[in-house]
Design an enzyme around this catalytic site. Structure first.
Site, PDB file in Angstrom:
ATOM      1  N   MET A 314      50.979  67.573  40.552  1.00 56.28           N
ATOM      2  CA  MET A 314      50.055  68.597  40.274  1.00 56.28           C
ATOM      3  C   MET A 314      48.971  68.078  40.677  1.00 56.28           C
ATOM      4  SD  MET A 314      50.483  71.088  37.563  1.00 56.28           S
ATOM      5  CE  MET A 314      51.716  72.255  37.129  1.00 56.28           C
ATOM      6  N   ALA A 316      45.621  67.337  44.244  1.00 60.75           N
ATOM      7  CA  ALA A 316      45.368  68.303  45.428  1.00 60.75           C
ATOM      8  C   ALA A 316      45.698  67.417  47.039  1.00 60.75           C
ATOM      9  CB  ALA A 316      43.563  67.930  44.961  1.00 60.75           C
ATOM     10  N   HIS A 317      45.917  66.544  46.761  1.00 63.04           N
ATOM     11  CA  HIS A 317      46.596  66.177  48.037  1.00 63.04           C
ATOM     12  C   HIS A 317      47.709  66.206  48.560  1.00 63.04           C
ATOM     13  CE1 HIS A 317      46.398  63.057  44.880  1.00 63.04           C
ATOM     14  NE2 HIS A 317      47.350  62.225  45.548  1.00 63.04           N
ATOM     15  N   HIS A 440      36.403  39.353  53.938  1.00 56.07           N
ATOM     16  CA  HIS A 440      36.087  38.350  52.881  1.00 56.07           C
ATOM     17  C   HIS A 440      34.395  38.742  52.809  1.00 56.07           C
ATOM     18  CE1 HIS A 440      36.375  35.296  49.955  1.00 56.07           C
ATOM     19  NE2 HIS A 440      34.982  35.026  50.630  1.00 56.07           N
TER      20      HIS A 440
HETATM   21  C1  LIG Z   1      40.120  67.993  35.167  1.00 53.67           C
HETATM   22  C2  LIG Z   1      41.128  68.436  36.345  1.00 53.67           C
HETATM   23  C3  LIG Z   1      41.047  66.733  37.350  1.00 53.67           C
HETATM   24  C4  LIG Z   1      41.888  67.065  38.274  1.00 53.67           C
HETATM   25  N1  LIG Z   1      41.531  65.955  39.698  1.00 53.67           N
HETATM   26  C5  LIG Z   1      42.451  65.558  40.029  1.00 53.67           C
HETATM   27  C6  LIG Z   1      41.790  64.752  40.542  1.00 53.67           C
HETATM   28  O1  LIG Z   1      40.678  63.550  40.771  1.00 53.67           O
HETATM   29  N2  LIG Z   1      42.723  64.690  41.962  1.00 53.67           N
HETATM   30  C7  LIG Z   1      44.029  65.490  42.207  1.00 53.67           C
HETATM   31  O2  LIG Z   1      43.915  65.042  43.763  1.00 53.67           O
HETATM   32  N3  LIG Z   1      44.158  66.539  41.870  1.00 53.67           N
HETATM   33  C8  LIG Z   1      43.670  66.579  41.074  1.00 53.67           C
HETATM   34  N4  LIG Z   1      43.534  67.702  39.916  1.00 53.67           N
HETATM   35  C9  LIG Z   1      44.665  68.662  40.096  1.00 53.67           C
HETATM   36  C10 LIG Z   1      44.532  69.636  41.008  1.00 53.67           C
HETATM   37  O3  LIG Z   1      43.111  69.818  41.176  1.00 53.67           O
HETATM   38  C11 LIG Z   1      45.139  70.677  41.831  1.00 53.67           C
HETATM   39  O4  LIG Z   1      46.411  69.649  41.878  1.00 53.67           O
HETATM   40  C12 LIG Z   1      44.831  71.232  42.973  1.00 53.67           C
HETATM   41  O5  LIG Z   1      43.597  72.084  42.242  1.00 53.67           O
HETATM   42  C13 LIG Z   1      46.136  71.866  43.309  1.00 53.67           C
HETATM   43  O6  LIG Z   1      46.424  73.169  44.547  1.00 53.67           O
HETATM   44  P1  LIG Z   1      46.477  74.132  44.657  1.00 53.67           P
HETATM   45  O7  LIG Z   1      45.981  75.217  45.733  1.00 53.67           O
HETATM   46  O8  LIG Z   1      47.545  74.356  44.622  1.00 53.67           O
HETATM   47  O9  LIG Z   1      45.820  75.143  43.597  1.00 53.67           O
HETATM   48  P2  LIG Z   1      44.325  75.698  42.852  1.00 53.67           P
HETATM   49  O10 LIG Z   1      43.686  74.455  43.513  1.00 53.67           O
HETATM   50  O11 LIG Z   1      44.755  76.066  40.824  1.00 53.67           O
HETATM   51  O12 LIG Z   1      43.968  77.196  43.734  1.00 53.67           O
HETATM   52  C14 LIG Z   1      44.610  78.126  43.519  1.00 53.67           C
HETATM   53  C15 LIG Z   1      43.686  79.392  43.609  1.00 53.67           C
HETATM   54  O13 LIG Z   1      44.334  80.472  43.957  1.00 53.67           O
HETATM   55  C16 LIG Z   1      43.760  81.324  43.520  1.00 53.67           C
HETATM   56  N5  LIG Z   1      44.242  82.164  42.509  1.00 53.67           N
HETATM   57  C17 LIG Z   1      45.219  82.635  41.855  1.00 53.67           C
HETATM   58  N6  LIG Z   1      46.133  83.578  41.830  1.00 53.67           N
HETATM   59  C18 LIG Z   1      45.207  84.577  42.796  1.00 53.67           C
HETATM   60  C19 LIG Z   1      45.859  86.456  42.908  1.00 53.67           C
HETATM   61  N7  LIG Z   1      47.261  86.578  42.278  1.00 53.67           N
HETATM   62  N8  LIG Z   1      45.419  86.067  43.825  1.00 53.67           N
HETATM   63  C20 LIG Z   1      43.977  85.302  44.429  1.00 53.67           C
HETATM   64  N9  LIG Z   1      44.010  84.185  44.151  1.00 53.67           N
HETATM   65  C21 LIG Z   1      44.795  83.808  42.953  1.00 53.67           C
HETATM   66  C22 LIG Z   1      42.665  80.587  41.808  1.00 53.67           C
HETATM   67  O14 LIG Z   1      41.721  81.201  42.048  1.00 53.67           O
HETATM   68  C23 LIG Z   1      42.888  79.258  43.021  1.00 53.67           C
HETATM   69  O15 LIG Z   1      41.434  79.546  43.637  1.00 53.67           O
HETATM   70  C24 LIG Z   1      42.659  67.971  38.897  1.00 53.67           C
HETATM   71  C25 LIG Z   1      42.774  69.055  38.188  1.00 53.67           C
HETATM   72  C26 LIG Z   1      41.782  69.455  36.676  1.00 53.67           C
HETATM   73  C27 LIG Z   1      42.155  70.502  35.713  1.00 53.67           C
END
Ligand SMILES: Cc1cc2nc3c(=O)[nH]c(=O)nc-3n(C[C@H](O)[C@H](O)[C@H](O)COP(=O)(O)OP(=O)(O)OC[C@H]3O[C@@H](n4cnc5c(N)ncnc54)[C@H](O)[C@@H]3O)c2cc1C
Length: 461
Positions: A314, A316-317, A440
């Site tokens: 889980m 972001a990248h 370096h």
């Molecule tokens: C405190 C914290 C720190 C983190 N730090 C890092 C980090 O440093 N580096 C890293 O790589 N990852 C980090 N993460 C993890 C990262 O945030 C997630 O892995 C990433 O955001 C996942 O991307 P995604 O697009 O799958 O989902 P999300 O970013 O969760 O996006 C999903 C989106 O879908 C929307 N959504 C959900 N259901 C619906 C619906 N039915 N209709 C419309 N919209 C909906 C939500 O509102 C949300 O905006 C961190 C997470 C947390 C909680």
């Protein structure tokens, strides 16, 4: 409304997928229920946590470390309101940037909660209750994840909360108890410890940072404890709740802990409830993940899933890579993400970063490997910036010398891991990295030296 592609969720998985789709000529729409685009990552995850980590690190440096450089600073005080405002501004600016990117790529942004409503159909419920019906032959589910709360823990969003609350405390807690010694708990625990809180971290396992290389995690533990994090391993939390203006945390076999705030950081799970998955015949697995094949196809024709709501790290990248690969596969039939080479970073101080296999994984697989280690205390740049804790560890195949894993604890580890990831994506050997001329004095020289150390040839150690 008719589109070629509708993406449910505007996080790093969803918005990146939509932009790539638009680049490939598709008419795409993103449905996002929150006002700000960018998902968990931008609103309540990666970005705000890194903003606070940076600010709190500067506060700590100004208070305790500038003197070592001969800089005398008197009366360093905290303006938490200003620190939070800066964090919010960073989030706001980046979120507006995503809006602009969607507009530039002619991606339709739809504000509301999306739900599958049968094959090729998404129903969006807007804040005022109005509904919009969308039609598209291709739908991507990118709804992300939410915090896991264990039984017995009563999250009230006030005194007992998740990372979302801990990113926005209005005052420094006297005593913060963090449940969970993973990266989120340690990063946010570090923030509040630096700002003056007493921080106790309760971890059920006998180590911190499960999943990361054991040697690196073992090196991190005493460093974090020395900074003042009271990390208790083998702590089985039975309950946590607010009692009046304070909180009580009960752990098996220990005295209850009274504290001012509790941060629950015990992992995350896919946010796959109430999505109308049943209307197209998709069933989630035991953990709530949507099962997909190598091209992100779900059990329903034309419905794909990416990011935190499918199996895999889980991060972001990783969600972004999923998004691009998913759309490219729709377009061309081909896609590839190497899940063995997804880097992971913990933004504590020192930072911790990894790519590829851990030593434990190689041992468990019976792989023959060689190991090269180089400490930052022998790196000139680390000395000049006064940041010498930690090391780089390179694991390479004993027969072919191909790099199998790189693990770093030390200054800018999160940036250094990029070179290792790039090299490994090209199938580099330890010798390949060792023979690259590194500038370096720089921190990446420590990676070169660790690669040399695989063959006992490190120059500076
Ligand atoms: C405190 C914290 C720190 C983190 N730090 C890092 C980090 O440093 N580096 C890293 O790589 N990852 C980090 N993460 C993890 C990262 O945030 C997630 O892995 C990433 O955001 C996942 O991307 P995604 O697009 O799958 O989902 P999300 O970013 O969760 O996006 C999903 C989106 O879908 C929307 N959504 C959900 N259901 C619906 C619906 N039915 N209709 C419309 N919209 C909906 C939500 O509102 C949300 O905006 C961190 C997470 C947390 C909680």
């Amino acid at each position: 409304m008719q589109h070629d592609l509708v993406v449910i969720g505007g996080g790093p998985g969803g918005y990146v997928a939509a932009i790539r789709a638009a680049q490939l000529g598709m008419k795409a729409a993103v449905v996002e229920k929150e006002e700000k685009l960018g998902g968990t990552c931008l609103r309540v995850g990666c970005i705000p946590s890194k903003a606070l980590l940076e600010s709190s690190h500067k506060f700590e440096e100004a208070g305790h470390e500038f003197g070592q450089h001969g800089i005398r600073v008197a009366g360093v005080t905290l303006d938490l309101g200003a620190m939070m405002k800066r964090k919010d501004e960073v989030v706001g600016t980046l979120s507006k940037g995503i809006e602009a990117l969607l507009a530039k790529n002619k991606v339709t942004r739809i504000r509301g909660t999306g739900r599958l409503a049968g094959p090729g159909r998404v129903e969006v419920t807007h804040a005022d209750g109005a509904k919009t019906a969308l039609e598209a032959p291709q739908i991507i589910i990118a709804v992300g994840s939410r915090a896991v709360v264990l039984p017995g823990i009563e999250v009230d969003g006030r005194l007992v909360g998740t990372s979302t609350e801990a990113l926005a405390f209005d005052a420094v807690p006297g005593h913060l108890v963090v449940i969970g010694g993973g990266y989120i708990g340690l990063e946010l625990g570090s923030v509040w410890r630096r700002l003056g809180a007493k921080v106790t971290v309760l971890e059920y396992a006998d180590r911190i940072l499960a999943g990361l290389d054991g040697e690196i995690a073992a090196e991190a533990l005493p460093l974090f404890r020395k900074q003042g994090l009271d990390i208790r391993l083998g702590a089985k939390v039975k309950s946590a709740r607010a009692v009046g203006t304070r909180c009580v945390v009960e752990c098996e076999g220990q005295e209850p802990i009274e504290c001012d705030r509790v941060l629950v950081a015990t992992g995350r799970r896919p946010a796959t409830e109430d999505l109308g998955l049943e209307t197209v015949g998709i069933e989630v697995d035991r953990r709530g993940c949507i099962p997909v094949d190598g091209r992100f196809r779900t059990a329903a024709a034309g419905v794909y899933a990416i990011g935190d709501c499918i199996p895999g790290p889980m991060l972001a990248h990783k969600a972004e890579e999923d998004g691009v690969a998913c759309v490219e596969a729709m377009h061309s039939g081909w896609a590839h993400v190497d899940y063995d080479l997804v880097p992971a970073v913990v933004f504590t101080h020192p930072e911790i970063a990894a790519v590829g296999k851990t030593e434990e994984q190689l041992v468990a697989a019976g792989a023959a490997f060689k190991k090269g280690v180089f400490p930052f205390r022998a790196n000139g740049r680390a000395r000049t910036i006064n940041d010498t804790a930690g090391k780089v560890k390179v694991l390479a195949d004993a027969a072919t010398d191909r790099v199998l894993g790189v693990h770093i604890i030390g200054p800018a580890a999160g940036d250094l891991i990029g070179e290792a990831a790039a090299a490994m994506n090209f199938g580099a050997t330890a010798e390949d990295i060792a023979r690259v001329c590194h500038a370096h004095p720089t921190l990446p020289e420590a990676l070169k030296e660790a690669a040399l150390a695989v063959h006992g040839q490190a120059i500076h150690a």
